[in-house]
Each structure stands twice: as C-alpha cells, then as structure tokens.
Design an enzyme around this catalytic site. Structure first.
Site, mmCIF file in Angstrom:
data_model
loop_
_atom_site.group_PDB
_atom_site.id
_atom_site.type_symbol
_atom_site.label_atom_id
_atom_site.label_comp_id
_atom_site.label_asym_id
_atom_site.label_seq_id
_atom_site.Cartn_x
_atom_site.Cartn_y
_atom_site.Cartn_z
ATOM 1 N N CYS A 2 0.819 -1.215 0.000
ATOM 2 C CA CYS A 2 0.000 0.000 0.000
ATOM 3 C C CYS A 2 0.848 1.259 0.000
ATOM 4 C CB CYS A 2 -0.954 0.070 1.182
ATOM 5 S SG CYS A 2 -2.163 -1.243 1.220
ATOM 6 N N GLY A 28 0.771 -0.825 -4.948
ATOM 7 C CA GLY A 28 -0.521 -1.495 -4.892
ATOM 8 C C GLY A 28 -1.331 -1.178 -6.115
ATOM 9 N N ASN A 99 -1.113 2.336 5.902
ATOM 10 C CA ASN A 99 -0.186 1.350 5.340
ATOM 11 C C ASN A 99 0.430 0.585 6.509
ATOM 12 O OD1 ASN A 99 3.071 1.575 3.696
ATOM 13 N ND2 ASN A 99 1.640 -0.099 3.781
ATOM 14 N N GLY A 100 0.303 -0.741 6.475
ATOM 15 C CA GLY A 100 0.853 -1.567 7.566
ATOM 16 C C GLY A 100 -0.215 -2.500 8.105
ATOM 17 N N TYR A 239 13.180 -4.538 -2.530
ATOM 18 C CA TYR A 239 12.145 -4.747 -3.542
ATOM 19 C C TYR A 239 11.062 -3.680 -3.593
ATOM 20 C CZ TYR A 239 8.015 -7.026 -5.648
ATOM 21 O OH TYR A 239 6.911 -7.317 -6.405
#
Ligand code: SF4
Length: 442
Positions: A2, A28, A99-100, A239
């Site tokens: 996200c 995302g 986010n998380g 990544y």
C-alpha cells in the site's frame, strides 16, 4: 504494501493527491481512493489503477477542497475493502488511509465486535475509527493519538479530522513516510518519489513514533508513548520501494546496487552474462555485473502491461501473470547465464523464467538472489502469506534449486544484506524469524 498520500492547504488538493498516488502505483494495484475535504468530505474509491479511476476531470471536480488523502491498495490475504475509509463520528467526519498491519488486529476485532461494533470490511484499518468512537479526550486529535497508543504493530497513516491533517508512524517505523513542502502547504507520502513527482521541496522523513498535526495556524509534532525502537522494513530496500526514492538519506538505487555487489562477492560464479529478472532484479544485477566483471545483458523482456505477480491476490492470476509477463531475447543459445532476482517467494516465477531461458538454448543457468531466503511471513503489512506457501519456509536451498530447475542457486546472506544496507534499525524478520513485535490474539 500500500501507498498513502496526504495534502494540506493546497488548492485542488485532490488533483495533487491523484498525482501523488500515481507515483506510488508500484505499491498497490488492486484499488485506489481519494477523500477530500472542503466544508464536507468527498470520497471516491474504486478497483483498478490510479489513472483509470482518476483521469477524468469530472471525478476530480467532485473531490473539492484544499486537503485530501489518498491510498493505493493491494489486498493482503483475506482482506478486502476500500482503499480509504470514512466514518461519521460524534465530532464530525473522520477519513483515514493506512499502510501496515496491526499485530493485535484479531484481539481488537473480537473485543470491539463483542461490544457491538459492526465492521464493514476485513481490513485492519477499520479498528481505528471504532476505537476512536469509544475513546474520550480533550480533542478529536487527542483521541486519535490515544488510539494510536493502544494499537500495536505497523502503521503509517494519514487522517483528516477536525479540519486538520494528521500523519503518524508507529514507534518501530516499519513502513516509510516522508513529508515535504508544496507552496503554502504540506504534502506527505509513503515514498519520496511521489513527492518528487508532485514537485515538493524540503523532503524529510516522518520519524518513528511521530505524530504531526497540520492545522490552519500550525504544524504541531507529538510523540507516541511507546519507546522508539526503529525497525524499518529492510525489504523496502530490496524490492518494495522505487529505486529513485530516498530512504534514511540513502537512494534506494545505490543501496540495491550495493546489494548486488555483495551478492557477487558472496556467490560469484563464472558465466557469459549477468541477466536480471526485470524489473525487480535489474539494479542488483547491475551491481553484480560491475563487481564480477561479467557483461550485463537485458536478456529478458518484461511486458509492463501485466501487474506484478507478487502482489496479485490469487494463485490462479499469479500463474497466468508469470506466463504473460516475461519473454527471452535470442541471446542465450549455448551460453552460461547468471540470472539475478531479488527474491523467491513461491518459486513459480523463478521456475518459469528458468524454463524460458532453458528453452532459449542456455547451456547452464545459475540463479542468484539478492536477498536471503524468505522463510517466514511478514506481520507488518507485506503479503508474504504463510510459511507453507513460502518455498523457503518448507524446503532447503537444494530442494528449491531442483524445483526451479537451475544448475545452481545461491542467496545473499543476512550479514551481506546488512553490510549493503549500511545502517542499523532494520526489520529482517521474514529472513531471520526475529520478529520485533509479537502478535496478540487475545
Ligand atoms: S518481516 Fe520482512 S517484509 Fe515484513 S517488515 Fe520485516 S523485513 Fe519487511
């Protein structure tokens, strides 16, 4: 994964928000949403890519105001729901993008459900408004800070409430968040590449445990109660983050190249060419090729119009995605190839890529991975689902080599990764099993 964006005190904030989340599209691709505020809240969430959802002027015109937040979403296992969420609470509207993952979401959902809370989605994010509705305090922002002190795990958030924009990062700082200036206002985003796209200046990191409140007159900084113990996700460097983002004053591109150099030092094998799996292995492969003095060749072509296989929700789509995604150049006949990728999650992509290169006539294929084996799931917001689905969770490196069909397979060591990342305060739990925050279910 996200990506989130927040804009404060900028005319037509939703336009800038759309641009900002477009710059985070790599984080995302399942859906995106924007909520703006003028005298009231306006919201648009939909499935699909940002430019499909927000390219029409009419859509942006329906999101007026000089503050807004946005979200690009991918679904973690079992979780579905809107990108941004909105609730009407006793003090007025509350909009949130997150986010998380909370490590105590099971606990809170059960507790809140028993108390009568009705959840509309399966996302962790919804826990926040339910807790906010039940928490007393001196102001809506004070109540939100109390809520953020109650929850555990990973969160970088942007919220609109009480005519203010609030941004916060958990005290481990698992997920990234940066802040910058834009004209008279402020902009916040998961990564600096998004703020660069907007044209922001004075870009800084929101520190772990920090809560920043933007209101008409001021920018106030608060700190969460929990002791700050930085555990930034090391996978962001390997990544997730875009190579042009700057994290902790380090350009991700430079870090990724150093990761490739370390990989070459640790796992060198003589070959005719170093070939990255595009795009995720490209920068590390460049570092590997430089270090090993083996020619770097872009031997695989990636079709960019197919989504990232790693983050798409079902195995069926993933299998189809791998087939559609890569093709081999006519370079491989009778050659010895070192192929570089950043990770092996389930092994399906690696196997298909090796098949592709083998069918193109390669004599030997040596696979090198610019991260250690992912042997455990992520509890902090990344969809590396469960140990059984992770090939390195259940198989030895030799077994993985056999499965993917490589002539040899080697990974970067954990020590090598930390040397390349050059710094302290990283989470590496999916490689080491040392989770900085435990899960709580009751
Ligand atoms: S467990 Fe792995 S993916 Fe999750 S935050 Fe830690 S390093 Fe990142």
């Amino acid at each position: 994964m996200c990506g989130i964006v927040g804009i404060y005190n900028v005319p037509e904030a939703s336009k800038l928000t759309a641009l900002g989340i477009h710059g985070l599209q790599h984080r995302g691709q399942e859906g995106a949403g924007i909520i703006s505020y003028d005298k009231e809240f306006h919201s648009k969430n939909a499935y699909g890519l940002v430019d499909h959802i927000f390219s029409k002027d009419k859509i942006i015109e329906n999101l007026p105001g000089n503050m807004a937040l946005g979200h690009v979403r991918y679904s973690t296992t079992g979780s579905t729901g809107a990108a941004t969420i909105f609730y009407n609470l006793d003090f007025g509207g509350f909009a949130l993008a997150h986010n998380g993952d909370f490590t105590d979401s099971v606990y809170w959902r059960e507790k809140l459900s028993k108390e009568g809370a009705i959840f509309q989605t399966t996302t962790d994010t919804e826990i926040i408004p339910h807790l906010l509705a039940r928490t007393k305090g001196t102001s809506p922002v004070n109540r939100l800070i109390q809520v953020l002190n109650k929850v555990n795990g990973a969160f970088s958030i942007v919220a609109l409430l009480d005519n203010k924009l609030v941004v916060a990062r958990d005290s481990n700082g698992f997920r990234p968040l940066v802040i910058g200036r834009y004209k008279e206002g402020y902009v916040v985003a998961s990564e600096s590449c998004s703020l660069d796209l907007i044209g922001a200046t004075d870009i800084k990191t929101v520190e772990p445990g920090e809560v920043i409140v933007f209101s008409k007159e001021t920018k106030e900084i608060y700190h969460l109660d929990k002791k700050v113990k930085k555990h930034f996700c090391i996978f962001e460097h390997i990544y997730f983050s875009r190579p042009d983002s700057v994290i902790d004053n380090q350009l991700v591109y430079d870090v990724r190249k150093r990761i490739g150099e370390e990989l070459a030092k640790e796992t060198y094998i003589d070959s005719d060419m170093v070939v990255p799996v595009p795009d995720s292995g490209s920068v590390a492969a460049l570092g590997y090729a430089n270090q090993s003095n083996i020619p770097f060749e872009l031997g695989l072509t990636r079709n960019h119009y197919v989504g990232r296989t790693f983050i798409e929700p079902t195995q069926q789509i993933r299998n189809l995605g791998v087939k559609l995604k890569h093709s081999a150049m006519r370079l491989f006949k009778d050659r010895v190839i070192t192929i570089i990728d950043d990770s092996i999650v389930r092994g399906t992509t690696a196997k298909k890529i090796i098949d592709l290169i083998r069918n193109a006539g390669a004599k030997e294929i040596h696979m090198r991975i610019s991260s250690p084996p992912i042997s455990g799931p992520c509890w902090y917001g990344i969809d590396t689902p469960n140990r059984q689905e992770l090939i390195a969770g259940a198989s030895s490196i030799e077994e993985i080599k056999e499965f993917i069909g490589a002539d040899s397979l080697k990974y970067l060591s954990v020590e090598g990764l930390h040397r390349a990342v050059q710094g302290k305060g990283y989470c590496d739990a999916c490689f080491t099993g040392q989770y900085p925050v435990n899960k709580r279910s009751n």
